[in-house]
Design a protein around this motif. Sequence first.
Motif, PDB file in Angstrom:
ATOM      1  N   UNK A 206       0.804  -1.035  -0.060  1.00 42.28           N
ATOM      2  CA  UNK A 206      -0.079  -0.055  -0.013  1.00 42.28           C
ATOM      3  C   UNK A 206       0.772   1.352  -0.121  1.00 42.28           C
ATOM      4  N   UNK A 207       1.077   1.766  -1.249  1.00 46.54           N
ATOM      5  CA  UNK A 207       2.186   2.681  -1.224  1.00 46.54           C
ATOM      6  C   UNK A 207       1.540   4.045  -0.736  1.00 46.54           C
ATOM      7  N   UNK A 208       0.202   4.367  -0.709  1.00 52.29           N
ATOM      8  CA  UNK A 208      -0.383   5.462  -0.159  1.00 52.29           C
ATOM      9  C   UNK A 208      -0.095   5.805   1.490  1.00 52.29           C
ATOM     10  N   UNK A 209      -0.218   4.464   2.008  1.00 49.27           N
ATOM     11  CA  UNK A 209      -0.026   4.578   3.665  1.00 49.27           C
ATOM     12  C   UNK A 209       1.284   3.907   4.023  1.00 49.27           C
ATOM     13  N   UNK A 210       2.214   3.932   3.012  1.00 53.43           N
ATOM     14  CA  UNK A 210       3.744   3.561   3.167  1.00 53.43           C
ATOM     15  C   UNK A 210       3.539   2.231   4.224  1.00 53.43           C
ATOM     16  N   UNK A 211       2.852   1.102   3.762  1.00 52.39           N
ATOM     17  CA  UNK A 211       2.741   0.004   4.471  1.00 52.39           C
ATOM     18  C   UNK A 211       2.622  -1.206   3.784  1.00 52.39           C
ATOM     19  N   UNK A 212       3.188  -2.511   4.234  1.00 52.98           N
ATOM     20  CA  UNK A 212       2.884  -3.715   3.710  1.00 52.98           C
ATOM     21  C   UNK A 212       2.316  -4.650   4.454  1.00 52.98           C
TER      22      UNK A 212
ATOM     23  N   UNK B  14       1.780  -6.489   9.806  1.00 49.49           N
ATOM     24  CA  UNK B  14       1.687  -5.034   9.099  1.00 49.49           C
ATOM     25  C   UNK B  14       3.179  -4.323   9.202  1.00 49.49           C
ATOM     26  N   UNK B  15       3.919  -4.019   8.278  1.00 47.69           N
ATOM     27  CA  UNK B  15       5.154  -3.339   8.463  1.00 47.69           C
ATOM     28  C   UNK B  15       4.974  -1.844   7.809  1.00 47.69           C
ATOM     29  N   UNK B  16       5.411  -0.922   8.500  1.00 48.79           N
ATOM     30  CA  UNK B  16       5.326   0.359   8.076  1.00 48.79           C
ATOM     31  C   UNK B  16       6.801   1.041   7.554  1.00 48.79           C
ATOM     32  N   UNK B  17       6.584   1.211   6.328  1.00 49.52           N
ATOM     33  CA  UNK B  17       7.751   1.887   5.664  1.00 49.52           C
ATOM     34  C   UNK B  17       8.963   1.047   5.461  1.00 49.52           C
ATOM     35  N   UNK B  18       8.708  -0.266   5.252  1.00 47.99           N
ATOM     36  CA  UNK B  18      10.037  -1.381   5.093  1.00 47.99           C
ATOM     37  C   UNK B  18      11.064  -0.752   4.055  1.00 47.99           C
ATOM     38  N   UNK B  19      12.353  -0.973   4.057  1.00 45.74           N
ATOM     39  CA  UNK B  19      13.111  -0.647   3.230  1.00 45.74           C
ATOM     40  C   UNK B  19      13.354  -1.922   2.126  1.00 45.74           C
ATOM     41  N   UNK B  20      13.175  -3.155   2.714  1.00 45.60           N
ATOM     42  CA  UNK B  20      12.896  -4.397   1.936  1.00 45.60           C
ATOM     43  C   UNK B  20      12.073  -5.366   2.417  1.00 45.60           C
TER      44      UNK B  20
ATOM     45  N   UNK C 126      13.784  -4.847  -2.774  1.00 45.83           N
ATOM     46  CA  UNK C 126      14.176  -3.293  -2.266  1.00 45.83           C
ATOM     47  C   UNK C 126      12.775  -2.757  -2.672  1.00 45.83           C
ATOM     48  N   UNK C 127      12.319  -1.985  -1.639  1.00 48.40           N
ATOM     49  CA  UNK C 127      11.072  -1.183  -1.570  1.00 48.40           C
ATOM     50  C   UNK C 127      11.498   0.356  -1.538  1.00 48.40           C
TER      51      UNK C 127
END
Length: 191
Positions: free
Chosen positions: A150-156, A167-173, A186-187
Amino acid sequence: MNSLTVSLDSVLEITDEQFFQLCQKNSDLRFERNAQGDITIMAPEGGDTGMHSLSLGADLVIWNRRKKLGVAFGSSTGFKLPNGANRSPDAAWIVKERWEALTPEQREKFPPICPDFVIELMSPSDSLKTTQAKMQEYQDNGTRLGWLINRKDRQVEIYRIGKEVEILRSPISLSGEDVLPEFVLNLESIW
């Protein structure tokens, strides 16, 4: 543009072959069908989402070419899930032995198999609730690892069989864990 769902229950029953032909005759449109037979006409991806979706799929393909453990698929591939739904994840992967167990005829149309791994990248027009339900459906039908980005909320959201959604918030990878050994997505460019 939002997707449009048409409920056909108790009005019309479309066979798998008829659904395949509908998709073939309307190749400019993307269709999915849920387990109840309702057909969703999917909105096309916008430029930004399409660019990121292709990049995610490319990373999966590059890893797969190196490891040779399975078969990777893009967003245009429809799968017939065990519950009867036809779904098209943004990227998918199936273990080589499971794919090779299908007949050539099964591989030609909508393969009757649930991917081992799926990625759904949310578009601005996607509903989070609907996409989460789709991810749960993949998991219920046998997907071993799934990523809802979810790019808008920067979460996976990470879906694993037998486990709660993480739920991960703004993970790098993200790690492919034991499903996709040594695969790291790589995110940084996604956010």
